[in-house]
Design an enzyme around this catalytic site. Structure first.
Site, PDB file in Angstrom:
ATOM      1  N   HIS A 134       0.855  -1.179   0.000  1.00  0.00           N
ATOM      2  CA  HIS A 134       0.000   0.000   0.000  1.00  0.00           C
ATOM      3  C   HIS A 134       0.892   1.229   0.000  1.00  0.00           C
ATOM      4  O   HIS A 134       2.019   1.203   0.482  1.00  0.00           O
ATOM      5  CB  HIS A 134      -0.879  -0.021   1.260  1.00  0.00           C
ATOM      6  CG  HIS A 134      -1.893   1.069   1.347  1.00  0.00           C
ATOM      7  ND1 HIS A 134      -1.568   2.353   1.732  1.00  0.00           N
ATOM      8  CD2 HIS A 134      -3.231   1.075   1.117  1.00  0.00           C
ATOM      9  CE1 HIS A 134      -2.662   3.091   1.736  1.00  0.00           C
ATOM     10  NE2 HIS A 134      -3.684   2.350   1.357  1.00  0.00           N
ATOM     11  N   ASP A 144       3.293  -3.699   8.390  1.00  0.00           N
ATOM     12  CA  ASP A 144       2.073  -2.922   8.149  1.00  0.00           C
ATOM     13  C   ASP A 144       0.901  -3.860   8.408  1.00  0.00           C
ATOM     14  O   ASP A 144       0.582  -4.722   7.592  1.00  0.00           O
ATOM     15  CB  ASP A 144       2.061  -2.408   6.712  1.00  0.00           C
ATOM     16  CG  ASP A 144       0.762  -1.674   6.348  1.00  0.00           C
ATOM     17  OD1 ASP A 144      -0.185  -1.707   7.158  1.00  0.00           O
ATOM     18  OD2 ASP A 144       0.700  -1.102   5.240  1.00  0.00           O
ATOM     19  N   GLN A 158      -4.358  -4.193   7.527  1.00  0.00           N
ATOM     20  CA  GLN A 158      -5.371  -5.154   7.090  1.00  0.00           C
ATOM     21  C   GLN A 158      -5.300  -6.466   7.850  1.00  0.00           C
ATOM     22  O   GLN A 158      -6.193  -7.304   7.704  1.00  0.00           O
ATOM     23  CB  GLN A 158      -5.215  -5.427   5.594  1.00  0.00           C
ATOM     24  CG  GLN A 158      -5.381  -4.226   4.702  1.00  0.00           C
ATOM     25  CD  GLN A 158      -6.786  -3.635   4.742  1.00  0.00           C
ATOM     26  OE1 GLN A 158      -7.738  -4.290   5.145  1.00  0.00           O
ATOM     27  NE2 GLN A 158      -6.904  -2.382   4.341  1.00  0.00           N
ATOM     28  N   CYS A 208      -4.931   2.605  -3.672  1.00  0.00           N
ATOM     29  CA  CYS A 208      -3.673   3.150  -3.142  1.00  0.00           C
ATOM     30  C   CYS A 208      -2.576   2.081  -3.123  1.00  0.00           C
ATOM     31  O   CYS A 208      -1.761   2.013  -2.202  1.00  0.00           O
ATOM     32  CB  CYS A 208      -3.877   3.745  -1.750  1.00  0.00           C
ATOM     33  SG  CYS A 208      -4.848   5.256  -1.768  1.00  0.00           S
TER      34      CYS A 208
END
Length: 459
Positions: A128, A203, A206, A376
Protein backbone atom coordinates in the site's frame (compact mmCIF):
# COMPACT_ATOMS: atom_id res chain seq x y z
CA UNK A 1 -30.63 -20.87 -2.70
CA UNK A 2 -28.65 -19.41 0.18
CA UNK A 3 -24.89 -19.82 0.12
CA UNK A 4 -25.06 -20.46 3.86
CA UNK A 5 -26.34 -23.74 5.21
CA UNK A 6 -28.28 -23.90 8.43
CA UNK A 7 -25.73 -26.24 9.94
CA UNK A 8 -22.89 -23.89 9.14
CA UNK A 9 -24.77 -20.90 10.58
CA UNK A 10 -25.35 -22.73 13.85
CA UNK A 11 -21.67 -23.55 14.24
CA UNK A 12 -20.44 -19.98 13.76
CA UNK A 13 -20.55 -16.94 15.98
CA UNK A 14 -22.95 -14.12 15.17
CA UNK A 15 -21.62 -10.93 13.60
CA UNK A 16 -20.56 -8.31 16.14
CA UNK A 17 -22.94 -5.32 16.45
CA UNK A 18 -21.63 -2.31 14.52
CA UNK A 19 -22.80 1.24 13.92
CA UNK A 20 -24.87 1.68 10.79
CA UNK A 21 -26.29 -1.84 10.68
CA UNK A 22 -29.83 -0.44 10.46
CA UNK A 23 -29.10 2.47 8.10
CA UNK A 24 -31.24 2.49 4.97
CA UNK A 25 -30.25 4.08 1.66
CA UNK A 26 -32.33 5.06 -1.40
CA UNK A 27 -32.18 3.02 -4.60
CA UNK A 28 -32.12 4.78 -7.94
CA UNK A 29 -34.85 2.40 -9.10
CA UNK A 30 -37.10 3.44 -6.19
CA UNK A 31 -37.52 2.53 -2.56
CA UNK A 32 -34.93 1.96 0.13
CA UNK A 33 -32.83 -0.92 1.38
CA UNK A 34 -30.58 -1.54 4.37
CA UNK A 35 -27.04 -0.48 3.48
CA UNK A 36 -24.61 -3.35 2.87
CA UNK A 37 -21.22 -2.02 3.98
CA UNK A 38 -18.70 -4.14 2.09
CA UNK A 39 -15.78 -1.71 2.13
CA UNK A 40 -14.18 -2.74 5.42
CA UNK A 41 -10.68 -2.58 3.92
CA UNK A 42 -11.05 1.18 3.56
CA UNK A 43 -12.75 1.79 6.90
CA UNK A 44 -14.58 -0.72 9.04
CA UNK A 45 -17.73 0.43 10.84
CA UNK A 46 -17.17 1.15 14.51
CA UNK A 47 -18.23 -1.58 16.89
CA UNK A 48 -21.28 -0.63 18.93
CA UNK A 49 -19.34 -1.66 22.03
CA UNK A 50 -16.56 0.80 21.15
CA UNK A 51 -19.02 3.62 20.52
CA UNK A 52 -20.80 2.94 23.83
CA UNK A 53 -17.50 2.97 25.74
CA UNK A 54 -16.46 6.25 24.13
CA UNK A 55 -19.87 7.82 24.76
CA UNK A 56 -19.67 6.86 28.45
CA UNK A 57 -16.25 8.50 28.75
CA UNK A 58 -16.91 11.60 26.64
CA UNK A 59 -18.40 13.80 29.43
CA UNK A 60 -15.26 13.23 31.49
CA UNK A 61 -12.49 13.86 28.96
CA UNK A 62 -9.78 16.44 29.53
CA UNK A 63 -6.23 17.26 28.50
CA UNK A 64 -3.75 14.68 29.67
CA UNK A 65 -0.47 14.64 31.61
CA UNK A 66 -0.26 18.22 32.79
CA UNK A 67 -3.58 19.00 34.41
CA UNK A 68 -4.21 19.06 38.16
CA UNK A 69 -7.97 18.74 37.84
CA UNK A 70 -9.85 15.51 38.38
CA UNK A 71 -10.94 15.12 34.75
CA UNK A 72 -7.41 15.67 33.52
CA UNK A 73 -6.07 13.07 35.93
CA UNK A 74 -8.86 10.68 34.96
CA UNK A 75 -8.06 11.19 31.26
CA UNK A 76 -4.35 10.71 31.87
CA UNK A 77 -4.97 7.38 33.58
CA UNK A 78 -7.28 6.30 30.78
CA UNK A 79 -4.76 7.40 28.13
CA UNK A 80 -1.87 5.47 29.66
CA UNK A 81 -4.04 2.46 30.48
CA UNK A 82 -5.04 2.44 26.80
CA UNK A 83 -1.36 2.27 25.92
CA UNK A 84 -1.01 -0.78 28.15
CA UNK A 85 -4.11 -2.38 26.58
CA UNK A 86 -2.70 -1.94 23.07
CA UNK A 87 0.68 -3.32 24.19
CA UNK A 88 -1.05 -6.42 25.54
CA UNK A 89 -3.17 -6.77 22.39
CA UNK A 90 -0.01 -6.73 20.26
CA UNK A 91 2.05 -8.99 22.51
CA UNK A 92 4.68 -6.30 22.99
CA UNK A 93 8.00 -7.26 24.56
CA UNK A 94 9.59 -5.66 27.59
CA UNK A 95 11.12 -2.40 26.44
CA UNK A 96 8.84 -1.95 23.42
CA UNK A 97 7.09 1.39 23.05
CA UNK A 98 3.53 2.05 21.96
CA UNK A 99 3.23 5.43 20.23
CA UNK A 100 -0.15 6.86 19.30
CA UNK A 101 -0.40 8.44 15.86
CA UNK A 102 -3.14 9.50 13.46
CA UNK A 103 -3.12 6.41 11.21
CA UNK A 104 -0.99 3.66 9.66
CA UNK A 105 0.31 6.24 7.18
CA UNK A 106 1.31 8.55 10.01
CA UNK A 107 2.94 5.66 11.89
CA UNK A 108 5.11 4.64 8.96
CA UNK A 109 6.07 8.23 8.18
CA UNK A 110 7.08 8.56 11.84
CA UNK A 111 9.28 5.48 11.54
CA UNK A 112 10.72 6.78 8.28
CA UNK A 113 11.71 9.98 10.09
CA UNK A 114 13.79 8.10 12.69
CA UNK A 115 15.70 5.58 10.54
CA UNK A 116 19.46 6.13 10.94
CA UNK A 117 21.41 7.98 8.28
CA UNK A 118 22.38 5.72 5.40
CA UNK A 119 19.68 3.17 6.19
CA UNK A 120 18.70 0.96 3.26
CA UNK A 121 15.00 0.16 3.10
CA UNK A 122 13.57 -2.86 1.27
CA UNK A 123 9.95 -2.63 0.14
CA UNK A 124 7.93 -4.87 -2.17
CA UNK A 125 6.10 -3.15 -5.02
CA UNK A 126 2.99 -4.86 -3.68
CA UNK A 127 2.72 -2.54 -0.69
CA UNK A 128 0.00 0.00 0.00
CA UNK A 129 1.25 3.52 -0.63
CA UNK A 130 1.35 4.09 3.14
CA UNK A 131 4.30 1.70 3.34
CA UNK A 132 5.62 2.17 -0.20
CA UNK A 133 6.21 5.94 -0.16
CA UNK A 134 7.42 7.29 3.23
CA UNK A 135 11.11 6.38 2.85
CA UNK A 136 12.18 9.52 1.01
CA UNK A 137 15.33 10.14 3.04
CA UNK A 138 16.58 6.54 2.85
CA UNK A 139 18.13 4.38 0.15
CA UNK A 140 15.16 2.36 -1.08
CA UNK A 141 15.28 -0.98 -2.89
CA UNK A 142 11.93 -1.90 -4.43
CA UNK A 143 11.35 -5.63 -4.78
CA UNK A 144 9.27 -7.16 -7.57
CA UNK A 145 5.94 -8.77 -6.78
CA UNK A 146 6.46 -12.41 -5.73
CA UNK A 147 4.09 -15.09 -6.94
CA UNK A 148 4.35 -17.41 -3.92
CA UNK A 149 5.10 -16.87 -0.22
CA UNK A 150 8.32 -18.84 -0.66
CA UNK A 151 9.32 -16.59 -3.53
CA UNK A 152 8.71 -13.57 -1.31
CA UNK A 153 11.23 -14.91 1.20
CA UNK A 154 13.73 -15.88 -1.50
CA UNK A 155 13.48 -12.44 -3.15
CA UNK A 156 14.16 -10.70 0.14
CA UNK A 157 17.06 -12.99 1.05
CA UNK A 158 18.75 -12.34 -2.31
CA UNK A 159 18.34 -8.59 -1.96
CA UNK A 160 19.63 -8.55 1.62
CA UNK A 161 22.64 -10.71 0.70
CA UNK A 162 23.72 -8.05 -1.79
CA UNK A 163 23.48 -5.10 0.62
CA UNK A 164 26.24 -3.42 2.59
CA UNK A 165 26.42 -5.67 5.67
CA UNK A 166 27.71 -2.89 7.92
CA UNK A 167 24.99 -0.31 7.43
CA UNK A 168 21.51 -0.24 8.96
CA UNK A 169 18.69 -1.83 6.98
CA UNK A 170 14.93 -2.04 7.31
CA UNK A 171 12.36 -4.27 5.61
CA UNK A 172 8.77 -3.05 5.30
CA UNK A 173 6.06 -5.59 4.52
CA UNK A 174 2.31 -5.94 4.75
CA UNK A 175 0.68 -8.62 6.85
CA UNK A 176 -2.37 -8.97 4.60
CA UNK A 177 -2.74 -7.36 1.19
CA UNK A 178 -5.28 -4.57 0.93
CA UNK A 179 -5.92 -5.69 -2.67
CA UNK A 180 -6.02 -9.50 -2.59
CA UNK A 181 -6.44 -10.14 1.14
CA UNK A 182 -3.65 -12.72 0.95
CA UNK A 183 -1.59 -13.33 4.08
CA UNK A 184 2.16 -12.75 3.78
CA UNK A 185 4.79 -15.01 5.41
CA UNK A 186 5.65 -12.41 8.04
CA UNK A 187 7.46 -14.69 10.47
CA UNK A 188 9.66 -16.14 7.71
CA UNK A 189 10.41 -12.67 6.34
CA UNK A 190 11.34 -11.48 9.82
CA UNK A 191 13.73 -14.40 10.21
CA UNK A 192 15.32 -13.59 6.85
CA UNK A 193 15.68 -9.92 7.76
CA UNK A 194 17.29 -10.65 11.11
CA UNK A 195 19.61 -13.26 9.62
CA UNK A 196 21.05 -10.50 7.44
CA UNK A 197 21.24 -7.89 10.20
CA UNK A 198 18.15 -5.96 9.08
CA UNK A 199 15.08 -4.91 10.99
CA UNK A 200 11.47 -5.30 9.88
CA UNK A 201 8.28 -3.29 10.26
CA UNK A 202 4.90 -4.90 9.74
CA UNK A 203 2.07 -2.92 8.15
CA UNK A 204 -0.79 -4.59 10.00
CA UNK A 205 -3.56 -2.27 8.81
CA UNK A 206 -5.37 -5.15 7.09
CA UNK A 207 -4.13 -7.90 9.39
CA UNK A 208 -4.92 -6.65 12.90
CA UNK A 209 -8.71 -6.42 12.36
CA UNK A 210 -8.85 -10.03 11.13
CA UNK A 211 -6.14 -12.02 12.94
CA UNK A 212 -4.15 -11.85 16.18
CA UNK A 213 -0.91 -9.89 15.77
CA UNK A 214 1.80 -10.83 18.25
CA UNK A 215 5.03 -8.84 17.94
CA UNK A 216 7.04 -11.30 20.01
CA UNK A 217 5.70 -14.40 18.24
CA UNK A 218 6.19 -12.93 14.75
CA UNK A 219 9.56 -11.51 15.86
CA UNK A 220 9.03 -8.22 14.03
CA UNK A 221 10.65 -5.01 15.21
CA UNK A 222 7.66 -2.71 14.72
CA UNK A 223 3.95 -2.94 13.95
CA UNK A 224 1.77 -0.17 12.52
CA UNK A 225 -2.02 -0.10 12.21
CA UNK A 226 -5.02 2.25 12.14
CA UNK A 227 -7.98 2.53 14.46
CA UNK A 228 -10.49 3.11 11.67
CA UNK A 229 -9.79 -0.35 10.23
CA UNK A 230 -9.95 -1.94 13.70
CA UNK A 231 -13.62 -1.01 14.29
CA UNK A 232 -12.79 2.30 16.00
CA UNK A 233 -13.60 5.83 14.75
CA UNK A 234 -11.27 7.81 12.50
CA UNK A 235 -8.19 9.75 13.55
CA UNK A 236 -6.01 7.40 15.57
CA UNK A 237 -3.26 4.89 14.89
CA UNK A 238 -0.41 2.99 16.50
CA UNK A 239 3.30 2.42 15.98
CA UNK A 240 4.60 -0.17 18.43
CA UNK A 241 7.97 -1.83 18.80
CA UNK A 242 11.64 -1.27 19.52
CA UNK A 243 12.50 1.93 21.32
CA UNK A 244 16.14 2.57 20.37
CA UNK A 245 15.78 4.25 16.96
CA UNK A 246 12.80 6.19 18.31
CA UNK A 247 14.72 7.42 21.35
CA UNK A 248 17.83 8.36 19.40
CA UNK A 249 16.10 10.46 16.73
CA UNK A 250 14.77 13.97 16.82
CA UNK A 251 11.04 14.11 17.62
CA UNK A 252 8.67 13.54 14.72
CA UNK A 253 6.94 16.77 15.74
CA UNK A 254 8.54 19.43 17.94
CA UNK A 255 6.33 20.95 20.60
CA UNK A 256 4.71 20.61 23.97
CA UNK A 257 4.59 17.11 25.39
CA UNK A 258 7.64 15.95 23.44
CA UNK A 259 9.94 18.20 25.44
CA UNK A 260 11.05 17.44 28.99
CA UNK A 261 13.00 20.66 29.63
CA UNK A 262 13.34 23.89 27.63
CA UNK A 263 15.63 26.75 28.61
CA UNK A 264 16.99 29.90 27.01
CA UNK A 265 20.73 30.09 26.36
CA UNK A 266 22.87 33.13 26.99
CA UNK A 267 23.38 33.48 23.23
CA UNK A 268 19.63 33.86 22.81
CA UNK A 269 18.93 30.34 21.56
CA UNK A 270 16.98 27.53 23.19
CA UNK A 271 18.20 24.29 24.76
CA UNK A 272 15.76 21.38 24.68
CA UNK A 273 15.81 18.04 26.47
CA UNK A 274 13.40 15.68 24.75
CA UNK A 275 11.53 12.85 26.45
CA UNK A 276 12.95 9.35 25.99
CA UNK A 277 9.51 7.75 26.40
CA UNK A 278 6.74 7.48 23.79
CA UNK A 279 5.91 11.11 24.56
CA UNK A 280 8.97 12.09 22.50
CA UNK A 281 6.93 11.50 19.35
CA UNK A 282 3.49 12.52 20.66
CA UNK A 283 3.83 16.32 20.71
CA UNK A 284 0.70 18.39 21.15
CA UNK A 285 -2.57 17.56 22.86
CA UNK A 286 -3.28 13.94 21.92
CA UNK A 287 -6.50 12.48 20.56
CA UNK A 288 -7.54 10.94 23.86
CA UNK A 289 -10.91 9.76 22.63
CA UNK A 290 -9.31 8.21 19.55
CA UNK A 291 -6.73 6.43 21.70
CA UNK A 292 -9.40 5.16 24.05
CA UNK A 293 -11.47 3.92 21.10
CA UNK A 294 -8.54 1.83 19.85
CA UNK A 295 -8.10 0.30 23.29
CA UNK A 296 -11.84 -0.39 23.49
CA UNK A 297 -11.69 -2.13 20.10
CA UNK A 298 -8.72 -4.23 21.22
CA UNK A 299 -10.66 -5.34 24.28
CA UNK A 300 -13.83 -6.06 22.30
CA UNK A 301 -12.05 -8.21 19.72
CA UNK A 302 -10.10 -10.07 22.39
CA UNK A 303 -13.23 -10.80 24.40
CA UNK A 304 -15.14 -11.92 21.30
CA UNK A 305 -12.35 -14.41 20.61
CA UNK A 306 -10.26 -14.24 17.48
CA UNK A 307 -10.70 -17.96 16.84
CA UNK A 308 -14.47 -17.43 16.56
CA UNK A 309 -14.11 -14.30 14.44
CA UNK A 310 -11.59 -15.90 12.09
CA UNK A 311 -13.77 -19.00 11.63
CA UNK A 312 -16.80 -16.95 10.67
CA UNK A 313 -14.83 -14.68 8.36
CA UNK A 314 -13.27 -17.64 6.58
CA UNK A 315 -16.78 -18.97 6.01
CA UNK A 316 -17.68 -15.66 4.36
CA UNK A 317 -14.46 -15.68 2.29
CA UNK A 318 -15.26 -19.17 1.02
CA UNK A 319 -18.83 -18.17 0.17
CA UNK A 320 -17.74 -15.08 -1.77
CA UNK A 321 -15.05 -16.91 -3.69
CA UNK A 322 -17.40 -19.79 -4.51
CA UNK A 323 -20.12 -17.40 -5.64
CA UNK A 324 -17.79 -15.37 -7.85
CA UNK A 325 -16.37 -18.57 -9.34
CA UNK A 326 -19.86 -19.32 -10.70
CA UNK A 327 -19.65 -16.24 -12.94
CA UNK A 328 -17.23 -16.91 -15.83
CA UNK A 329 -16.94 -13.18 -16.61
CA UNK A 330 -15.47 -12.47 -13.17
CA UNK A 331 -11.71 -12.70 -12.63
CA UNK A 332 -10.52 -12.62 -9.02
CA UNK A 333 -7.08 -11.04 -8.55
CA UNK A 334 -4.41 -13.01 -6.72
CA UNK A 335 -0.67 -13.09 -6.25
CA UNK A 336 -0.28 -16.41 -4.47
CA UNK A 337 -3.08 -18.47 -6.04
CA UNK A 338 -6.45 -19.86 -5.03
CA UNK A 339 -5.15 -21.88 -2.09
CA UNK A 340 -3.41 -18.97 -0.37
CA UNK A 341 -4.80 -18.08 3.06
CA UNK A 342 -6.49 -14.68 3.06
CA UNK A 343 -8.64 -12.29 5.04
CA UNK A 344 -11.97 -10.82 3.96
CA UNK A 345 -10.58 -8.67 1.14
CA UNK A 346 -11.22 -9.76 -2.47
CA UNK A 347 -10.63 -7.74 -5.65
CA UNK A 348 -11.89 -8.64 -9.08
CA UNK A 349 -12.67 -7.39 -12.57
CA UNK A 350 -15.68 -8.19 -14.75
CA UNK A 351 -15.29 -8.85 -18.45
CA UNK A 352 -17.06 -6.20 -20.51
CA UNK A 353 -17.51 -3.83 -17.58
CA UNK A 354 -15.81 -0.65 -16.51
CA UNK A 355 -15.04 -1.27 -12.81
CA UNK A 356 -16.36 2.12 -11.74
CA UNK A 357 -19.60 1.45 -13.63
CA UNK A 358 -20.01 -1.92 -11.92
CA UNK A 359 -19.37 -0.48 -8.44
CA UNK A 360 -21.78 2.40 -9.12
CA UNK A 361 -24.51 -0.04 -10.15
CA UNK A 362 -23.97 -2.14 -7.01
CA UNK A 363 -24.51 0.99 -4.94
CA UNK A 364 -27.32 2.68 -6.82
CA UNK A 365 -29.39 -0.40 -7.63
CA UNK A 366 -28.64 -2.72 -4.68
CA UNK A 367 -27.49 -0.51 -1.78
CA UNK A 368 -24.10 -2.22 -1.66
CA UNK A 369 -20.96 -0.22 -0.87
CA UNK A 370 -17.74 -1.57 -2.38
CA UNK A 371 -14.62 0.20 -3.66
CA UNK A 372 -13.28 0.55 -7.18
CA UNK A 373 -9.95 1.86 -8.43
CA UNK A 374 -6.32 1.07 -7.64
CA UNK A 375 -6.77 1.00 -3.85
CA UNK A 376 -3.67 3.15 -3.14
CA UNK A 377 -1.57 0.23 -4.35
CA UNK A 378 -1.06 1.28 -7.96
CA UNK A 379 1.97 -0.88 -8.88
CA UNK A 380 0.36 -4.01 -7.43
CA UNK A 381 -3.00 -3.56 -9.15
CA UNK A 382 -1.31 -2.76 -12.46
CA UNK A 383 0.76 -5.94 -12.14
CA UNK A 384 -2.29 -8.07 -11.29
CA UNK A 385 -4.19 -6.64 -14.25
CA UNK A 386 -1.35 -7.44 -16.61
CA UNK A 387 -0.44 -3.86 -17.40
CA UNK A 388 2.86 -2.07 -16.89
CA UNK A 389 3.38 -1.54 -13.11
CA UNK A 390 5.12 1.72 -14.02
CA UNK A 391 2.05 3.00 -15.85
CA UNK A 392 0.57 6.11 -14.26
CA UNK A 393 -2.85 5.61 -12.72
CA UNK A 394 -5.25 7.47 -10.48
CA UNK A 395 -7.26 6.43 -7.45
CA UNK A 396 -10.98 6.39 -8.15
CA UNK A 397 -12.76 6.14 -11.45
CA UNK A 398 -10.94 6.26 -14.77
CA UNK A 399 -11.90 8.52 -17.63
CA UNK A 400 -13.43 5.57 -19.46
CA UNK A 401 -17.17 5.77 -19.93
CA UNK A 402 -19.56 3.18 -18.46
CA UNK A 403 -19.18 -0.08 -20.35
CA UNK A 404 -15.66 0.66 -21.55
CA UNK A 405 -12.76 -1.42 -20.24
CA UNK A 406 -10.77 0.15 -17.43
CA UNK A 407 -7.47 -0.70 -15.78
CA UNK A 408 -9.07 -0.50 -12.35
CA UNK A 409 -10.61 -3.22 -10.19
CA UNK A 410 -13.52 -3.73 -7.79
CA UNK A 411 -12.88 -4.64 -4.16
CA UNK A 412 -15.33 -6.25 -1.76
CA UNK A 413 -14.24 -6.45 1.87
CA UNK A 414 -15.94 -7.55 5.07
CA UNK A 415 -15.27 -8.56 8.65
CA UNK A 416 -16.59 -9.10 12.14
CA UNK A 417 -19.75 -7.04 11.64
CA UNK A 418 -20.84 -8.41 8.25
CA UNK A 419 -24.16 -10.27 8.27
CA UNK A 420 -24.81 -13.19 5.93
CA UNK A 421 -27.49 -11.22 4.09
CA UNK A 422 -24.98 -8.64 2.83
CA UNK A 423 -22.84 -11.35 1.26
CA UNK A 424 -25.87 -13.06 -0.26
CA UNK A 425 -27.14 -9.75 -1.71
CA UNK A 426 -23.71 -8.96 -3.14
CA UNK A 427 -23.40 -12.31 -4.92
CA UNK A 428 -26.95 -12.06 -6.24
CA UNK A 429 -26.27 -8.54 -7.51
CA UNK A 430 -23.06 -9.59 -9.28
CA UNK A 431 -24.87 -12.39 -11.10
CA UNK A 432 -27.78 -10.16 -12.07
CA UNK A 433 -25.59 -7.32 -13.34
CA UNK A 434 -23.43 -9.68 -15.39
CA UNK A 435 -26.41 -11.65 -16.71
CA UNK A 436 -28.93 -8.86 -17.32
CA UNK A 437 -26.93 -5.64 -17.26
CA UNK A 438 -27.59 -2.49 -15.26
CA UNK A 439 -31.17 -1.29 -14.93
CA UNK A 440 -30.17 2.37 -15.07
CA UNK A 441 -28.05 4.62 -17.24
CA UNK A 442 -24.79 5.99 -15.82
CA UNK A 443 -22.39 8.76 -16.75
CA UNK A 444 -19.01 10.05 -15.62
CA UNK A 445 -19.14 13.14 -13.42
CA UNK A 446 -16.08 14.70 -11.75
CA UNK A 447 -14.15 11.48 -12.36
CA UNK A 448 -16.81 9.25 -10.81
CA UNK A 449 -19.37 7.01 -12.45
CA UNK A 450 -22.80 8.07 -11.21
CA UNK A 451 -26.44 7.35 -12.08
CA UNK A 452 -27.89 9.64 -14.74
CA UNK A 453 -30.69 11.24 -12.77
CA UNK A 454 -32.45 12.25 -15.95
CA UNK A 455 -32.73 8.66 -17.12
CA UNK A 456 -35.40 6.06 -16.45
CA UNK A 457 -35.04 2.47 -15.41
CA UNK A 458 -34.01 0.09 -18.20
CA UNK A 459 -36.31 -2.72 -17.14
Amino acid sequence: MSVFTAAADQSLCAPLPVLGKDVTVPLVTGGEVSYAALDYAASAPALQRVWDDVAAYAPYYGSVHRGAGYLSQLSTDLFENSRATVAEFLGCRAGDQVIFTRSTTDSLNLLASVVPAGCQVFVYETEHHASLLPWRDARVTYLNAPRTPAQAVETLERALAERDPYGPALVCVTGASNVTGELWPVKELAAAAHAHGARIVLDAAQLAPHHPVDIAELDVDWVAFSGHKLYAPFGSGVLAGRADWLQEAEPYLAGGGASRKVARRTDGGVDVEWHSTAARHEAGSPNVIGVYSIAAACKALTEAGFDNLVAREQHLVAAVRAGLAEVPEVKVLSLFGDDAPRVGVISFVVEGWNSSHFAAALSAEYGIGVRDGLFCAHPLVRTLLGSDPQEVGECGAPEAEPGERSLNAIRVSFGAGTPDEHIERFLRAVKELVGKGARWKYRTEDGRCVPDRGAVAQL
